[in-house]
Motif scaffolding. Structure first.
Motif, mmCIF file in Angstrom:
data_model
loop_
_atom_site.group_PDB
_atom_site.id
_atom_site.type_symbol
_atom_site.label_atom_id
_atom_site.label_comp_id
_atom_site.label_asym_id
_atom_site.label_seq_id
_atom_site.Cartn_x
_atom_site.Cartn_y
_atom_site.Cartn_z
ATOM 1 N N PRO A 1 0.841 -1.206 0.000
ATOM 2 C CA PRO A 1 0.000 0.000 0.000
ATOM 3 C C PRO A 1 0.875 1.255 0.000
ATOM 4 C CG PRO A 1 -0.672 -1.559 1.720
ATOM 5 C CD PRO A 1 0.667 -2.006 1.223
ATOM 6 N N THR B 1 -2.393 5.940 2.803
ATOM 7 C CA THR B 1 -3.702 5.376 2.450
ATOM 8 C C THR B 1 -4.290 4.654 3.654
ATOM 9 O OG1 THR B 1 -2.836 3.247 1.712
ATOM 10 C CG2 THR B 1 -2.938 5.023 0.074
ATOM 11 N N GLU B 2 -5.615 4.474 3.642
ATOM 12 C CA GLU B 2 -6.284 3.803 4.756
ATOM 13 C C GLU B 2 -6.273 2.287 4.589
ATOM 14 O OE1 GLU B 2 -9.319 4.415 1.538
ATOM 15 O OE2 GLU B 2 -7.602 5.502 2.407
ATOM 16 N N LEU B 3 -5.699 1.814 3.511
ATOM 17 C CA LEU B 3 -5.739 0.387 3.215
ATOM 18 C C LEU B 3 -4.517 -0.347 3.743
ATOM 19 C CD1 LEU B 3 -6.917 0.531 -0.529
ATOM 20 C CD2 LEU B 3 -8.311 -0.040 1.472
ATOM 21 N N LEU C 1 -5.917 -3.616 0.050
ATOM 22 C CA LEU C 1 -5.460 -3.266 -1.304
ATOM 23 C C LEU C 1 -5.653 -4.441 -2.253
ATOM 24 C CD1 LEU C 1 -3.990 -1.288 -3.212
ATOM 25 C CD2 LEU C 1 -1.823 -2.273 -2.413
ATOM 26 N N ALA D 1 -5.170 2.498 -8.231
ATOM 27 C CA ALA D 1 -5.480 3.890 -7.902
ATOM 28 C C ALA D 1 -6.987 4.080 -7.824
ATOM 29 C CB ALA D 1 -4.889 4.827 -8.956
ATOM 30 N N SER D 2 -7.391 5.169 -7.140
ATOM 31 C CA SER D 2 -8.813 5.504 -7.048
ATOM 32 C C SER D 2 -8.938 6.995 -6.777
ATOM 33 C CB SER D 2 -9.480 4.706 -5.926
ATOM 34 O OG SER D 2 -10.845 5.035 -5.811
ATOM 35 N N ARG E 1 -5.902 9.111 -6.983
ATOM 36 C CA ARG E 1 -4.930 8.932 -5.913
ATOM 37 C C ARG E 1 -4.356 7.525 -5.994
ATOM 38 N NH1 ARG E 1 -6.473 8.634 0.490
ATOM 39 N NH2 ARG E 1 -4.359 8.428 1.319
ATOM 40 N N LEU F 1 -3.131 4.161 -4.661
ATOM 41 C CA LEU F 1 -3.396 3.376 -3.454
ATOM 42 C C LEU F 1 -2.277 2.397 -3.131
ATOM 43 C CD1 LEU F 1 -7.185 2.523 -3.943
ATOM 44 C CD2 LEU F 1 -6.160 4.446 -2.701
#
Length: 715
Positions: free
Chosen positions: A398, A402-404, A409, A499-500, A503, A505
């Motif tokens: 990750p 990121t929050e993942l 991910l 990406a998402s 951004r 990821l």
């Protein structure tokens, strides 16, 4: 010229048409077209009587299809350079031989009419050929028999007719045997099959099987469909498909291909492809095409043979005018170059194709053999060719901030890739399954060929693909992971960016393995005269360069390519380095396969790639390329030997005839025996010289690993 109905019964119809006399009509092909109509059981054609008899199931639908086909015969059924020859009759041959042996003991009053009757068909065929097609070998044969009859040399006339019949019979048998060998790679399609319908086993005609049916195959039965095994285990003989003689164990979840035969066990197969779309049917079309069309060298040889026939006739007539010795002239006319020149090449080609097919190489005709023998440069697409294509995820990383986590991910990427049938997508989904991850809900997905996937996962857009796709096409900043990406590429790994919402990821790293036989195969190709080996890939330059460490035989690597770039590079390399072969396995490879002088498809290639290729490998073994190369080179050598032998032997016989050292009967015997000998050599050479994959296997091959980057998904 239309087909008219002469007589009709409920399940049988007899038609007549002058079209059957058209020398350009391929009657065998017309029979095959009619035989493909569902419900037709048999076809009989009598060309001389202009008659066609079709037996069918009696349905109006089948009758209408038969009449529609005959009213508009496809253009591919007509070949302008094919002339139908009368099939040699062994009974007639025996009668001619008996008459030739008995002639010296017959009264001349009896011998004369019998000899004229015996020689009349040969003379008539010669006159017809002269009027319809010009000076060909048939005209030479007819003139020799006529000269002998006019001289009342009935012994010579009957002996020559018998020798011509024997030679014609032997030539047809040799050509027929070569063709039968090639066709024996395929077993005939099953007429009926057992299918589960409403929980019951029902026997249905093959034509009624539809995709999704569960087909049951027991011991000794041929699998009539392509599909997946859903129940049972069995040993399958796949020799008619792959050439592999060792039975393969098959269990639920395995693919089953039409043409395989169940040796032990029982299988229930869910049909995926049926009828003309099956694997076996496609191979059948390739073989049919290979038997009907000739290569450039075949056409040149046939043209030379046609030009030599008038020269032989002119030489015979000139000799008669100079010497007034009709016996010498007839001796010259009994010798022609046409038979051996025209038949040796197709016989050599068909036996070579058969031998290669038994070793797992499908060569689509004489043009494929000819072109592959002359290849100087071979270009490989990397994924699934030099590498196994069995990718696996090695790292899930990750991006910072990121929050993942890793699992988050991976599950996001797997959800986007779940419905994409590609090695990279499969690797990601399999890794998620191995970790026991539940995949988020997917609402929409778009596959961007050569780049990646854009999907809506739980309401937000997720992009998965190469750095080029994520950074350049979608405008996502990937620079925070550039140092890490360089380190991973240096380890021989390929990268998949996720990406998402504009951004980044994170990134997934994947690895593929170089085929264990790749180094041995490339070295063998170099030893077999291939001057240059080039690799095309969508990899980053750094990842692609690592391939050279494992395969030093590679001369050139082109990286970071889009699919459309491959065809352009193939075209440039062909112009620069001469004849070129391209080896690939994907839909994206089809343009390059067509652009190359010879396209080579891997066994598990996409249908479009297999259709586009001139050579199809039937085994997952690159050594099949060596089989194809050596078979093609040996076939070329055989044809060259046959060409030289035909010219030299027949020229010697002509010189002996001109010098008066041979009689017409002896000249005919020497000529026909030499022709049969040359054709026998052509038939035996292809079978004897083709190397086996087993003989090519190296004892000390080791598995080597390197990075892989399919051009449309990863960096």
């Amino acid at each position: 010229m239309d087909f008219t109905i002469v007589h009709e019964l409920p399940r049988r119809i007899r038609l007549r048409s002058g079209r059957l006399l058209d020398p350009c009509l391929d009657v065998n092909y017309l029979e095959a077209l009619l035989g493909a109509v569902s419900g037709v059981s048999s076809i009989r054609v009598n060309v001389r009587a202009q008659s066609l008899v079709v037996e069918y199931d009696g349905s109006s639908r089948c009758r209408d299809e038969i009449m529609a086909l005959l009213s508009s015969i496809p253009v591919e059924a007509y070949l302008p350079d094919v002339f139908d020859e009368e099939t040699a009759d062994p009974v007639r041959l025996a009668m001619r031989g008996a008459l030739a042996l008995a002639t010296p003991f017959l009264n001349r009053g009896v011998a004369a009419p019998l000899t004229w009757l015996n020689g009349a068909p040969v003379i008539a065929n010669g006159v017809e050929t002269l009027l319809m097609r010009g000076v060909k070998v048939e005209a030479l044969d007819g003139s020799v028999v006529l000269f002998s009859l006019l001289r009342k040399d009935f012994v010579t006339a009957n002996m020559i007719v018998a020798l011509l019949g024997l030679a014609h019979f032997m030539e047809q048998r040799l050509e027929h045997n070569a063709t039968s060998l090639l066709k024996s790679l395929l077993r005939p399609q099953a007429e009926d099959a057992w299918v589960l319908r409403d929980g019951m086993e029902v026997k249905v005609p093959f034509a009624e099987i539809v995709p999704g049916d569960h087909v049951i195959c027991g011991v000794g039965e041929q699998i009539p469909v392509d599909g997946m095994v859903v129940d049972g285990e069995a040993s399958l003989n796949t020799s008619s498909i792959s050439g592999e003689s060792v039975p393969a164990h098959t269990s639920p979840g395995d693919d089953a291909l039409s043409g395989s035969v169940v040796e032990e066990g029982r299988l229930v197969i869910e049909a995926r492809e049926v009828g003309s779309s099956t694997h076996l049917a496609r191979i059948g079309r390739y073989l049919e095409s290979s038997l009907r069309y000739r290569s450039k060298s075949q056409r040149r040889t046939a043209e030379l043979a046609d030009r030599l026939a008038p020269a032989t006739l002119g030489l015979g007539l000139a000799l008669f005018l100079l010497t007034r010795d009709i016996r010498r002239s007839a001796s010259v006319l009994t010798v022609d170059y046409s038979c051996a020149l025209k038949l040796a090449t197709p016989v050599a080609v068909r036996t070579s194709m058969y031998a290669a097919g038994k070793e797992g190489v499908l060569l689509k005709g004489a043009h494929a053999l000819e072109a592959f023998a002359n290849v100087e440069t071979i270009v490989f697409d990397k994924t699934g060719t030099l590498t196994t294509g069995d990718l696996h995820v090695t790292d899930v990383l990750p991006a910072a901030g990121t929050e993942l986590d890793e699992d988050g991910l991976l599950s996001l990427a797997a959800a986007a890739e779940e419905h994409y049938a590609h090695p990279v997508a499969r690797a990601v989904v399999l890794e998620a399954e191995a970790r026991g991850l539940a995949l988020p809900a997917l609402s929409q997905v778009d596959f961007i060929v050569a780049h990646g996937v854009a999907a809506f996962v739980e309401g937000r857009e997720v992009l998965v693909g190469s750095r080029h796709f994520i950074a350049e096409d979608e405008g996502v900043d990937c620079s925070p992971l550039d140092d890490l990406a360089a380190e991973l590429r240096g380890q021989g790994k390929s990268l998949l960016y996720v990406a998402s919402q504009k951004r980044l990821l994170g990134v997934l790293a994947l690895r593929d393995s170089v085929r264990e036989e790749a180094a041995e195969t490339l070295a063998g190709l170099k030893a077999a005269g291939v001057r240059r080996i080039v690799v095309l890939t969508g990899d980053h330059e750094q990842s692609a360069a690592s391939l050279l460490e494992h395969l030093p035989q590679i001369d050139e690597v082109h990286a970071e390519l889009k699919p459309e770039d491959k065809a352009d590079i193939v075209r440039e390399l062909s112009e620069k380095h001469g004849n070129l072969a391209f080896v690939g396995d994907g839909v994206n490879d089809a343009p390059a396969l067509v652009t190359a002088d010879v396209g080579v498809s891997m066994p598990q290639a996409a249908d479009l790639a297999r259709e586009s290729a001139a050579v199809v490998l039937l085994r997952e073994d690159l050594r099949c390329l060596l089989v194809a190369r050596e078979t093609a080179m040996q076939s070329e050598k055989t044809m060259t030997h046959c060409f030289g032998a035909t010219l030299s032997v027949n020229s010697i016989i002509i010189l002996l005839a001109m010098a008066g050292a041979t009689q017409p009967v002896l000249s005919a015997a020497l000529h026909n025996l030499s022709t049969i000998g040359i054709l026998s050599y052509a038939a035996a050479s292809g079978l004897r010289a083709t190397p086996t994959v087993k003989a090519l296997r190296s004892k000390d091959s080791t598995t080597m690993e390197t990075a892989d980057a399919p051009a449309h998904d990863v960096d």
